[in-house]
Design a protein around this motif. Structure first.
Motif, PDB file in Angstrom:
ATOM      1  N   ALA A 130     -25.759 -19.095 -14.308  1.00  0.00           N
ATOM      2  CA  ALA A 130     -24.679 -18.851 -13.797  1.00  0.00           C
ATOM      3  C   ALA A 130     -23.864 -17.747 -13.910  1.00  0.00           C
ATOM      4  O   ALA A 130     -22.940 -17.276 -13.340  1.00  0.00           O
ATOM      5  N   ILE A 131     -23.539 -17.509 -15.480  1.00  0.00           N
ATOM      6  CA  ILE A 131     -22.837 -16.579 -15.943  1.00  0.00           C
ATOM      7  C   ILE A 131     -23.419 -15.262 -15.391  1.00  0.00           C
ATOM      8  O   ILE A 131     -22.843 -14.225 -14.913  1.00  0.00           O
ATOM      9  N   GLU A 132     -24.833 -15.200 -15.334  1.00  0.00           N
ATOM     10  CA  GLU A 132     -25.476 -14.002 -14.937  1.00  0.00           C
ATOM     11  C   GLU A 132     -25.162 -13.634 -13.475  1.00  0.00           C
ATOM     12  O   GLU A 132     -24.743 -12.534 -13.016  1.00  0.00           O
ATOM     13  N   THR A 133     -25.007 -14.634 -12.494  1.00  0.00           N
ATOM     14  CA  THR A 133     -24.425 -14.728 -11.137  1.00  0.00           C
ATOM     15  C   THR A 133     -23.119 -14.099 -11.041  1.00  0.00           C
ATOM     16  O   THR A 133     -23.059 -13.173 -10.222  1.00  0.00           O
ATOM     17  N   ALA A 134     -22.087 -14.553 -11.942  1.00  0.00           N
ATOM     18  CA  ALA A 134     -21.161 -14.178 -11.853  1.00  0.00           C
ATOM     19  C   ALA A 134     -20.799 -12.807 -12.266  1.00  0.00           C
ATOM     20  O   ALA A 134     -20.159 -11.891 -11.672  1.00  0.00           O
ATOM     21  N   VAL A 135     -21.317 -12.447 -13.439  1.00  0.00           N
ATOM     22  CA  VAL A 135     -21.310 -11.000 -13.829  1.00  0.00           C
ATOM     23  C   VAL A 135     -21.894 -10.036 -12.962  1.00  0.00           C
ATOM     24  O   VAL A 135     -21.276  -8.958 -12.555  1.00  0.00           O
ATOM     25  N   ARG A 136     -23.323 -10.161 -12.308  1.00  0.00           N
ATOM     26  CA  ARG A 136     -23.713  -9.558 -11.426  1.00  0.00           C
ATOM     27  C   ARG A 136     -22.822  -9.232 -10.173  1.00  0.00           C
ATOM     28  O   ARG A 136     -22.628  -8.303  -9.437  1.00  0.00           O
ATOM     29  N   THR A 137     -22.145 -10.477  -9.755  1.00  0.00           N
ATOM     30  CA  THR A 137     -21.303 -10.370  -8.215  1.00  0.00           C
ATOM     31  C   THR A 137     -20.308  -9.399  -8.739  1.00  0.00           C
ATOM     32  O   THR A 137     -19.901  -8.566  -7.904  1.00  0.00           O
ATOM     33  N   LEU A 138     -19.501  -9.422  -9.831  1.00  0.00           N
ATOM     34  CA  LEU A 138     -18.507  -8.686 -10.380  1.00  0.00           C
ATOM     35  C   LEU A 138     -19.024  -7.156 -10.315  1.00  0.00           C
ATOM     36  O   LEU A 138     -18.090  -6.456  -9.886  1.00  0.00           O
ATOM     37  N   HIS A 139     -20.017  -6.912 -10.937  1.00  0.00           N
ATOM     38  CA  HIS A 139     -20.417  -5.676 -10.875  1.00  0.00           C
ATOM     39  C   HIS A 139     -20.675  -5.068  -9.591  1.00  0.00           C
ATOM     40  O   HIS A 139     -20.320  -3.861  -9.179  1.00  0.00           O
ATOM     41  N   GLU A 140     -21.140  -5.790  -8.540  1.00  0.00           N
ATOM     42  CA  GLU A 140     -21.452  -5.552  -7.505  1.00  0.00           C
ATOM     43  C   GLU A 140     -20.392  -5.147  -6.538  1.00  0.00           C
ATOM     44  O   GLU A 140     -20.266  -4.489  -5.483  1.00  0.00           O
ATOM     45  N   HIS A 141     -19.096  -5.654  -6.805  1.00  0.00           N
ATOM     46  CA  HIS A 141     -18.084  -5.700  -6.028  1.00  0.00           C
ATOM     47  C   HIS A 141     -16.956  -5.007  -6.742  1.00  0.00           C
ATOM     48  O   HIS A 141     -15.743  -4.965  -6.544  1.00  0.00           O
ATOM     49  N   LYS A 142     -17.423  -3.954  -7.621  1.00  0.00           N
ATOM     50  CA  LYS A 142     -16.672  -2.988  -8.344  1.00  0.00           C
ATOM     51  C   LYS A 142     -15.505  -3.514  -9.340  1.00  0.00           C
ATOM     52  O   LYS A 142     -14.433  -3.022  -9.431  1.00  0.00           O
ATOM     53  N   ALA A 143     -15.712  -4.690  -9.820  1.00  0.00           N
ATOM     54  CA  ALA A 143     -14.912  -5.343 -10.838  1.00  0.00           C
ATOM     55  C   ALA A 143     -14.832  -4.210 -12.125  1.00  0.00           C
ATOM     56  O   ALA A 143     -15.913  -3.510 -12.141  1.00  0.00           O
TER      57      ALA A 143
END
Length: 120
Positions: free
Chosen positions: A10-23
Motif C-alpha cells: 500500500a505504501i508502494e502504491t502511494a509513493v509510486r502515485t506521488l512520483h507519477e504525479h510530480k509530487a
C-alpha cells in the motif's frame, strides 16, 4: 498475505502515485519504534493548493484500486495540508509554505527517513 507485505504494498502504491504525479520532496519516515499511532508517514509537497488536492485524489484512487480505504481524511477541500490516514501509514501532502512551517521531518527527527521513499 501477511500484514507487513500488505502494508508495504500500500505504501508502494502511494509513493509510486506521488512520483507519477510530480509530487516533490517525497520522504517516508519509519515510525515503528517511535509511535503506536501509525507505522509510517509518507510526506510530500505539491506546487500549489490545486496540485496538493490533485495528488490527494490520485493517492486515494490508487489505494482504493489496491483495496485500501482511508480511515480518515483532513484538509482535502482547502488543499494546503491534506492528511490521509490509512491506520498503518499516514500520507501528509503539503503546500510548500505549510510544510516549512510545520516541519514534520524535524518533529520526527529520530525516525529513519528515506528521501526518495523506502518503497519506490
Amino acid at each position: 498475505m501477511n500484514r507487513n507485505r500488505e502494508e508495504s504494498g500500500a505504501i508502494e502504491t502511494a509513493v509510486r502515485t506521488l512520483h507519477e504525479h510530480k509530487a516533490y520532496d517525497l520522504v517516508v519516515l519509519d515510525l515503528r519504534r517511535l509511535s503506536d499511532a501509525t507505522d509510517y508517514f509518507v510526506i510530500a509537497s505539491g506546487s500549489s493548493d490545486t496540485h496538493v488536492r490533485a495528488l490527494s485524489e490520485h493517492v486515494l484512487e490508487a489505494c482504493r484500486r489496491a483495496g485500501r480505504r482511508p480511515h480518515h481524511i483532513e484538509g482535502l477541500a482547502a488543499g494546503r495540508w491534506v492528511l490521509i490516514d490509512f491506520f498503518d501509514f499516514v500520507v501528509h501532502l503539503f503546500h510548500p509554505s505549510l510544510r516549512e512551517f510545520y516541519q514534520l521531518e524535524r518533529l520526527w527527527a529520530d525516525a529513519p527517513a528515506n528521501a526518495t521513499g523506502a518503497f519506490s
